[in-house]
Motif scaffolding. Sequence first.
Motif, short mmCIF file in Angstrom:
data_model
loop_
_atom_site.label_atom_id
_atom_site.label_comp_id
_atom_site.label_asym_id
_atom_site.label_seq_id
_atom_site.Cartn_x
_atom_site.Cartn_y
_atom_site.Cartn_z
N MET A 1 0.83 -1.20 0.00
CA MET A 1 0.00 0.00 0.00
C MET A 1 0.86 1.26 0.00
SD MET A 1 -3.33 -0.79 2.27
CE MET A 1 -2.43 -1.22 3.71
N LEU B 1 -8.53 -1.93 9.09
CA LEU B 1 -8.54 -2.40 7.70
C LEU B 1 -8.71 -3.91 7.63
CD1 LEU B 1 -5.66 -0.30 6.07
CD2 LEU B 1 -8.10 -0.13 5.57
N VAL C 1 -12.31 -4.73 8.38
CA VAL C 1 -13.22 -4.42 7.27
C VAL C 1 -13.07 -5.45 6.15
CG1 VAL C 1 -13.72 -2.77 5.42
CG2 VAL C 1 -13.35 -1.96 7.76
N TYR D 1 -25.03 1.51 -10.36
CA TYR D 1 -26.00 0.53 -9.87
C TYR D 1 -26.64 -0.21 -11.05
CZ TYR D 1 -25.46 3.38 -5.64
OH TYR D 1 -24.96 4.06 -4.58
N TRP E 1 -17.15 -2.08 13.38
CA TRP E 1 -17.26 -1.03 14.39
C TRP E 1 -18.06 -1.51 15.61
CZ3 TRP E 1 -16.57 0.28 9.32
CH2 TRP E 1 -15.60 1.25 9.05
N ILE F 1 -10.61 5.27 9.94
CA ILE F 1 -9.60 5.13 8.89
C ILE F 1 -9.89 6.18 7.84
CG2 ILE F 1 -9.08 2.70 9.18
CD1 ILE F 1 -11.17 2.10 7.12
N VAL G 1 -23.31 7.75 -0.02
CA VAL G 1 -22.02 7.14 0.32
C VAL G 1 -21.18 6.95 -0.95
CG1 VAL G 1 -20.93 5.00 1.15
CG2 VAL G 1 -22.84 6.01 2.42
N ASP G 2 -21.85 6.59 -2.04
CA ASP G 2 -21.13 6.34 -3.29
C ASP G 2 -20.93 7.61 -4.12
OD1 ASP G 2 -20.73 3.53 -3.02
OD2 ASP G 2 -22.85 3.21 -3.44
N ALA H 1 -20.72 7.99 7.97
CA ALA H 1 -19.26 8.14 7.98
C ALA H 1 -18.59 6.77 7.97
CB ALA H 1 -18.83 8.95 9.19
N GLU H 2 -19.16 5.85 8.73
CA GLU H 2 -18.57 4.50 8.78
C GLU H 2 -18.75 3.77 7.45
OE1 GLU H 2 -18.95 3.96 13.61
OE2 GLU H 2 -20.39 2.92 12.32
N LEU H 3 -19.91 3.98 6.84
CA LEU H 3 -20.12 3.35 5.53
C LEU H 3 -19.11 3.89 4.51
CD1 LEU H 3 -24.05 3.29 5.21
CD2 LEU H 3 -22.51 1.48 6.01
N ASP I 1 -16.18 4.93 5.29
CA ASP I 1 -14.89 4.36 5.66
C ASP I 1 -14.69 2.97 5.06
OD1 ASP I 1 -14.20 6.60 6.99
OD2 ASP I 1 -14.44 5.78 9.02
N ILE I 2 -15.80 2.26 4.87
CA ILE I 2 -15.68 0.94 4.25
C ILE I 2 -15.12 1.09 2.83
CG2 ILE I 2 -16.97 -1.07 3.38
CD1 ILE I 2 -18.94 -0.62 5.73
N SER I 3 -15.67 2.06 2.11
CA SER I 3 -15.16 2.29 0.74
C SER I 3 -13.70 2.71 0.78
CB SER I 3 -15.99 3.38 0.05
OG SER I 3 -17.34 2.99 -0.01
N ALA J 1 -11.52 1.85 2.99
CA ALA J 1 -10.71 0.67 3.31
C ALA J 1 -10.53 -0.19 2.07
CB ALA J 1 -11.37 -0.14 4.42
N VAL J 2 -11.59 -0.34 1.29
CA VAL J 2 -11.52 -1.14 0.06
C VAL J 2 -10.47 -0.55 -0.87
CG1 VAL J 2 -12.77 -1.74 -2.05
CG2 VAL J 2 -13.85 -2.08 0.17
N GLN K 1 -7.98 1.37 -0.04
CA GLN K 1 -6.64 1.29 0.54
C GLN K 1 -6.05 -0.11 0.45
OE1 GLN K 1 -6.71 3.32 4.28
NE2 GLN K 1 -4.49 3.22 4.52
N VAL K 2 -6.90 -1.10 0.64
CA VAL K 2 -6.39 -2.47 0.65
C VAL K 2 -6.27 -3.04 -0.77
CG1 VAL K 2 -6.81 -4.84 1.43
CG2 VAL K 2 -7.25 -2.93 2.96
#
Lengths: 171, 255
Positions: free
Chosen positions: A90, A102, A105, A130, A160, A170, B17-18, B44-46, B48-50, B52-53, B55-56
């Motif tokens: 990364m 991370l 998730v 979509y 969470w 993050i 979110v998208d 905000a957490e939703l 963060d999921i994007s 994280a995706v 980033q990883v």
Amino acid sequence: MPRRSFELMETHIPSLRRYALVLLRHDEPLADDLVQDCLERAMSRWHLWRRPGNLRGWLFTILHNIYVNDVARAVARPDVVEIQDYFPAMAVPPNQADRIRLREVTAAIQELPDTQRQTLLLVTMEGFSYDETADITGVPIGTVMSRLSRAREKVRAASWGETRENGRRIT
Amino acid sequence: MSDLPEIPTEDEIQALVDGRLDPARRAEVEAWLSENPDEAARVAELRDISGAVEQVYGHLLERPIPARFQNAAAPSMARSPVWRVAAMIVLVAMGAAGGWFANDAVGPGGDPNVNLARGAVKAHQMYAREVRHAVEVPASEEAHLVAWLSKRLDAPLRAPNLDVQGYRLVGGRLLPASDSGPAAQFMYEAESGERLTLYVEQNLTGGETAFRFTEYDDVSAFWWKDGPLAYVLIGRGGRDSLLTLARATYQELNP
């Protein structure tokens, strides 16, 4: 003609490989076999591609169908993959707390039922609309939206949960 | 527009979110969220999921494309459920290259799988270099060749058609099998003169295996067992190109 069609497809190979790799939980040989099958099938059905059209979406549809019809049944679900190995590449190394988040998730994503996982990955990782996601997965858009919502809720709860107040964000 | 923005639907939250909500509605939903901190925290957490995706998995796009994908540009041979092959492909390198071949402790009476691959490679090395006597029965008599070998092996053999892969059948011969009984060898040749052999013997130990891979000196071999027969495909050019040929062979044998 085959050469030309391959050149058109070639630009999409990196994202097809990425999607296949995550879908197959980082089983790289299997993921690349899936992509190769997808490309070969696309070559053999090249005349079916409607031009002008969304070639990337069409390729993902083919890959999705091979996965659903052949692979998902053939591949016994392995343990959740250790994603630690994927961090060093990364661009910005995360700190310890972010790293844990991370992992939570991505582990939660890999725990999702297949249909929800596919939907979430197509929308967030691959950036499909979509409508495109509905086409690729062969379901109505309403199903895409409900799968997306359920997928995200599960990942959020797993990552969470009740510790929201203490958890670090993050970025 | 009223003072109280309409409560956003779940679909609208997802679209927000998208980043796919139209700007006017987006402003309304954000206004509503500012009054509803719990929902704002969830959004905000939703998001963060994007994050994280990205980033990883983001860097996975930068992997170099392996040469094997150039093979897809060749005329396709996808006509039977290709995936059955792929699911079988659990490549198992049999020890270090040459290691087990060099080991004479594994001889007749040793591991039958090792004997299978060893016998097939020896036969390949014996006959693939022959110019005038490479085969016993030429491809011009293919029907006779296949019928004869099928009779000797007491199983319905086929000489796979590898024309699409650039290899034409030269012919075949009868050989002693690795342990006991008869074996068949089909030989193929590319325009370049490069030769490939398919060695077939009875699957005496039974069972079905994945493709197994091994290398010895300058040849590579894939071997597998399927029903009454065991197969070894041998050629030069390394694992990836031979794998393509092994898959094509398997498909030809299982139409």
